[in-house]
Structure formats: structure tokens, C-alpha cells
Motif scaffolding. Sequence first.
Motif, PDB file in Angstrom:
ATOM      1  N   LEU A 192      40.450  37.900  43.861  1.00  0.00           N
ATOM      2  CA  LEU A 192      41.227  37.190  42.959  1.00  0.00           C
ATOM      3  C   LEU A 192      40.808  35.727  42.861  1.00  0.00           C
ATOM      4  CD1 LEU A 192      44.558  38.503  44.868  1.00  0.00           C
ATOM      5  CD2 LEU A 192      43.971  38.979  42.438  1.00  0.00           C
ATOM      6  N   TYR A 246      49.697  43.159  44.521  1.00  0.00           N
ATOM      7  CA  TYR A 246      51.337  43.331  44.953  1.00  0.00           C
ATOM      8  C   TYR A 246      51.731  44.585  45.164  1.00  0.00           C
ATOM      9  CZ  TYR A 246      52.336  38.198  44.397  1.00  0.00           C
ATOM     10  OH  TYR A 246      52.493  36.996  44.915  1.00  0.00           O
ATOM     11  N   ARG A 289      48.376  27.417  42.208  1.00  0.00           N
ATOM     12  CA  ARG A 289      47.779  28.442  41.246  1.00  0.00           C
ATOM     13  C   ARG A 289      46.561  27.916  40.714  1.00  0.00           C
ATOM     14  NH1 ARG A 289      50.910  32.909  37.384  1.00  0.00           N
ATOM     15  NH2 ARG A 289      48.944  34.250  37.130  1.00  0.00           N
ATOM     16  N   LEU A 328      46.174  40.371  40.225  1.00  0.00           N
ATOM     17  CA  LEU A 328      47.199  40.193  41.095  1.00  0.00           C
ATOM     18  C   LEU A 328      48.349  41.142  41.154  1.00  0.00           C
ATOM     19  CD1 LEU A 328      48.242  38.037  42.963  1.00  0.00           C
ATOM     20  CD2 LEU A 328      49.443  37.096  41.026  1.00  0.00           C
ATOM     21  N   ASP A 350      50.411  31.881  44.999  1.00  0.00           N
ATOM     22  CA  ASP A 350      50.783  32.175  43.381  1.00  0.00           C
ATOM     23  C   ASP A 350      51.980  31.378  43.296  1.00  0.00           C
ATOM     24  OD1 ASP A 350      50.747  33.403  41.095  1.00  0.00           O
ATOM     25  OD2 ASP A 350      52.080  34.980  41.803  1.00  0.00           O
ATOM     26  N   MET A 402      51.235  35.741  50.216  1.00  0.00           N
ATOM     27  CA  MET A 402      50.696  35.517  49.022  1.00  0.00           C
ATOM     28  C   MET A 402      51.470  34.505  47.900  1.00  0.00           C
ATOM     29  SD  MET A 402      47.803  35.933  47.506  1.00  0.00           S
ATOM     30  CE  MET A 402      47.316  35.667  45.974  1.00  0.00           C
ATOM     31  N   PHE A 454      42.954  37.732  36.306  1.00  0.00           N
ATOM     32  CA  PHE A 454      43.482  37.310  37.518  1.00  0.00           C
ATOM     33  C   PHE A 454      45.185  37.918  37.584  1.00  0.00           C
ATOM     34  CE2 PHE A 454      46.640  34.594  39.573  1.00  0.00           C
ATOM     35  CZ  PHE A 454      46.033  34.447  40.840  1.00  0.00           C
ATOM     36  N   ASP A 455      45.835  37.694  36.428  1.00  0.00           N
ATOM     37  CA  ASP A 455      47.218  38.419  36.643  1.00  0.00           C
ATOM     38  C   ASP A 455      47.366  40.173  36.547  1.00  0.00           C
ATOM     39  OD1 ASP A 455      48.244  35.955  36.108  1.00  0.00           O
ATOM     40  OD2 ASP A 455      48.271  36.056  33.763  1.00  0.00           O
TER      41      ASP A 455
END
Length: 651
Positions: A604, A621, A643, A617, A638, A634, A613-614
Motif C-alpha cells: 500500500l 479491508y 494519508r 486498500l 487512512d 489502519m 491505492f484505493d
Amino acid sequence: MKFYTFNGAALALMERSLRDGTDPSETEICEADPTFPIKTKRSKTGRVQKWREIKSKLVLSEDFVAQCEEPSHRIPRREDLERIFRESHLTTDPESASVAFSIHRSWRETWKSISSVYQTNVKKFGLTRESFQHQLDTCSCKVGVTAEEPQTSQTTTGANNNVETVSDDEQDDFEGFPDQSDSNSEDSEAETYDLFEEMDISARDPDAGIQINKRPRAVTRHDYQNSIISRDTLEQHIENLSDTHNVHLKVMKVEKTTVSMTTSIGDNKEVSLLGTMKTFACHRAGIPRRKRLSKRRRKKSSAVGCSFRVKIFTPDEESQPLQVRLFPHHCNHTPGSEEDSCYLPVHETVKQMATDCLGVGMTAQQTSNMLQSMQQSVSIVNINNGRWRTTLTRKELSQLQYEIRCSKRVHQDDWVGTYAKAQRLRDQGVCIFFQEYDPDNEDPDKRPFVLVLQTEWQRQMAERFSPNSVWTVDSTFGLNSYGLPVFSAVVPNQNRQGLPIFYLITSNDVKTNHEETGVRLGFEAVLQRMTTRPNAIIIDKSLTEKRAIERAVQNDPLSWEDGTQTKCRLLLCWFHVKKAWTENLLPKLDGQMAADVYDRLCELMLQPTWQSFDDNLAQFYAEYENVQQVTKYMRGWDCDEWRSMWVRAGR
């Protein structure tokens, strides 16, 4: 409750907790097992805290719960203890035609059979000694273990419970029950013997056989040597006693008392006189106290309970002589030995030699070597090694160096000396900003102590290497007795070697903004002297540093173009980011999961675009949605605050 054994409901709840990675509530634990122990009685979440403590010692293996150190041994349930005992104690005789005919194993074979499958260490939530002994007592074979009559293997029939001996050769000669509270089940094979039974000595008869650990007779008030001396010979008499008995005396107690003594030297008439009793003791007298646990290395106590005493009675009437009572009994140490000398004070002659060496500029190691070479000199050979030490430790030499530096201070008061030194540095052009400590000032910017040091050479290096480069800012503590943080900034040169460009010291009073204000004022003073700016400033994850530098750069015209910040952008140091993960998150996870989480976090961090990245991520999760420790931690990274500072896409 010293040891705890799970019941069926509590063990099932623990299995679910290990599988899901969650902790039950206080109510759920009470419903599963009302006897579950409490961590602290005053805490409302005492059972939950104890649950987490026990959970950290357990692991889920295939379809059962086991202890981390022995994952192949099941943790038994209280309801299954009788079934476990029966399955291990009773075996079918293959030579018998009757199915109901079964053999009762000896208690040793039964215990070994249970230990091969189930946990038998009571400290690891295994089978308790009392429950096993209870099952032995209630069994129809009445097999038991006593020191006088060891039991044998027996057989019974399921119909009439008749007991008969199988073999006299299988007599169990093991005395006593294996205590699993201090060892694993594998160690139960080692035989233990009773010392008094082997030697045929009664433990309660002091006259039978050899007395073990015989205590020495306590020193009483009659075990002393009494002498009468005049007042003017007191100091010389104490010196003679110290040299004769190789002891360094220290004053232990001074009290008012009444003593019966002769009225004068040579007179046999005794009277009761009121006076002062001063007690001198050996330097190793006293009882060692157990110190509190701390991170510092525990130092061995010098007190060993030595009983050497010198009691001097001084009558209030000046015409009366002094009475000296000598208790000449050393114990628990050897006066004059090498082990005993490390607790003696340093002689003044040796201390003066060390001070002279340090005063002329010699280092601590050079001073130590000099003292070692002078051990055979006349001035040191004549020193009584039973009373004084002739060598100094590294710590004592450092203390002497500190005392020498303190004697050369500008002022004995630290703050006054600091202000005078800062003024001297300002006159030399080294101190570019200085503000005195004034915590009661109405203006918040005038309250903290701030000192910024930058030489002309450092300013030139900052001007030369800052364009298209970065500054690295970090703070450290413990460099001064007041705990003030020291900030430093470094810029890389053409060889990628860091060059310090300024130093900043500020106060950090509790529940105040002194540190943030001091860092902001210091950066503003540095930026005002420079005409160039770095592209970025790298910091660790400190909210104080972040807010202070942002406020300092906010009104800096050289860092902004058309409302967009182009210089002095804040970034997080990747080394400190990984260090934070390693210290705060990974210790809470299992070994393989910790390695997987660390790899995913590094992926990441290295994402080149915000879109990638999104996407990663979201997958992160989804993969760890059941592990609350990971997802909760995390979210602290975030967020809008951090960020854009640790992801490569924001650089």
C-alpha cells in the motif's frame, strides 16, 4: 483461584474467540462460567482482561484448543474428567472371552496415557492433581499411591467387581505423585526421593543424624568486649578498631539511653548514667531490601546482615569517661576480599589523583589506566584495603568529570547559566533566536523557552543544498537533566551525506503548547535567514511537529505560488512508518498473519497512483474485516491528517 480449568461452555466460547479474533463481553463470560477468575476485583472489566491474558497463551489446533507451547495436547473440560480417566484407566483383556472383563491399569500407566493426549500441567489449564486423585479414590479397584505401600496393577470384572492381583513383578515402586505445576508432563518419569526417608532421619528430631542448614547462634547483648577510654582518645580508638578488624565503620543509630558503668577509670563502683549511645556498624550491615521492578538493571545490595558493631556511650557528665562495647563478629562476608572491596568507599588520596588527571584533560579511560599503574606506589600501598577502595569505576570517573564541569559553570543556577551562554553565542553569531522561559506571560508565543543555533557555515550549506532536495527533522530526549527536546534538521550534500543545518531546543511543559509554539518560532527564524527552500520536509508521525511546521510555512511567501504550496511540503519518514507498524501493530498478531499484514502495508505504501491505492486498500479491508486489531489500526493511517504523507502517490 490459583489454577483454572475450563468447563464445556467456557472452552467452546474460547474456541469461538480464537477462531473469530474477538473477545466476549463480561456477561457472556459469566454465563459460560460464573467461576471464571477476575484480573482485578475493582475493575468492571476484570474478567475480560483475564480472558485476554489466558487467550494470549492458547492456540486453536485443528478441532481443539491447546496451549501455545504444547499445541498437540488438548485442554480438557471439567465435565469430561471422569470419562477421560475411565478411557485411560480401563482396558479390555484380549485373552478373556468376556467383553465385560477389563483390566485396571496402575496409576502411573493411567497418568501416562492421559498425558499423551491431554494437557496435564495445571499452570497450562490442564488436568489438576486433586481431580486425578479423586478419580483414583473413587475407582472400584482402589488403586492408590502411598509412600509406605506402593500399589500394584489389578483387574476387576464388570459383573461382581472382584479384585485380583495380576502380577507381583509389576509393583509400582514410585513414591509420591508427580507435581505438574512446575514441569511438563514428559518430566513425570523422573523419580523423586525424600531426603529424610532415604537417610532414615526424622525431620522433626534435631538430634538425629546430621543437622542440615544449621543456623548460627544469634548475637546477644552479652557477646561484646567492654572497655573504658577517655574522651580525647575516642577518634584514635575508632581508627585502631577499624584497622585491626578491617572494617569501614558507618554511623547506624544515635539514641539517648541509661547505662550502668564505673564512675572513673579503675574504680569498681557502678552507677547508672544518662547519656548518648552512638552505634557504628560494618559497611555491609543491614538487611537487603527488595527493590521495585523497573527497566533499569538491578544492582546487588551491599547489605548482607553483618553483625559487627561498635557502641560508644558518652555520658552527659563531662567528667565521666566513655564506654566502648565491641561486637567483633563479621558474618556473611569476608573483610578485605575482592568481592567485599567493591562496596567500600574510595580513599581521598585516590580520588584526588583521579581529579588531578581529569583536570589536565585526560579521558576517563586514560585516568583509569593511570590509577592501575600507580597501585604499587607508596601512597596507595599504605592504604588499608579492608577499609578503602583504591580503584574507581567508569561511572565514578564520569561523575568526577561532571563535578569538574560544574565547577567551571558560568552560574550555579542552570537557567541563569543557560541565559548567559545564549547571550555569549548570540554575540558570536551562532544563536539566531533566543527566548527566555516565562510560563505566566499573557502572550502564548512568549511563554516557552526557545533556543535556535545555526552557524554561518550551516546557513551556507542549507542555501546550497536545499533547492530540489529535502530536510529531515527529528527530535531526541534525554540529552539534558530537564528533559527538554532537542530538534535537529539535516540536508543531504552531493554525496548523499547528511549535514546538520540548525539545532533547536524548546520547553515542553505538560498540558501546554510550549513544544509546538517553540518549534514554530524556531522554523520561522530559520526560514527568515534563507532565500531558498527545500521541496519537502520529512518528519516522523508527530502531530506536534506537523502542526508547528505547517503554521511556520503557512505565511512563508517562498513556499507558495499562486495559492499552491510548492516548497516545504510535509512527508512522513518511511523508516519511522515501518517502525511504528513493527512496534504497535505486529506484536498483537500471530507470526504468519503479522508477516502477511506487513507485506500488504508495504505494498500500500508503494502504490504510485491514488486509484491503485484505493483499490488495494479496499481489498485490504475486505481481507482483514474480521481482524479488528488490523482494521482499527489502519484507520489511524487512512485519514485526512496523514494519508497524503506516507503513500508514494502523495510524494
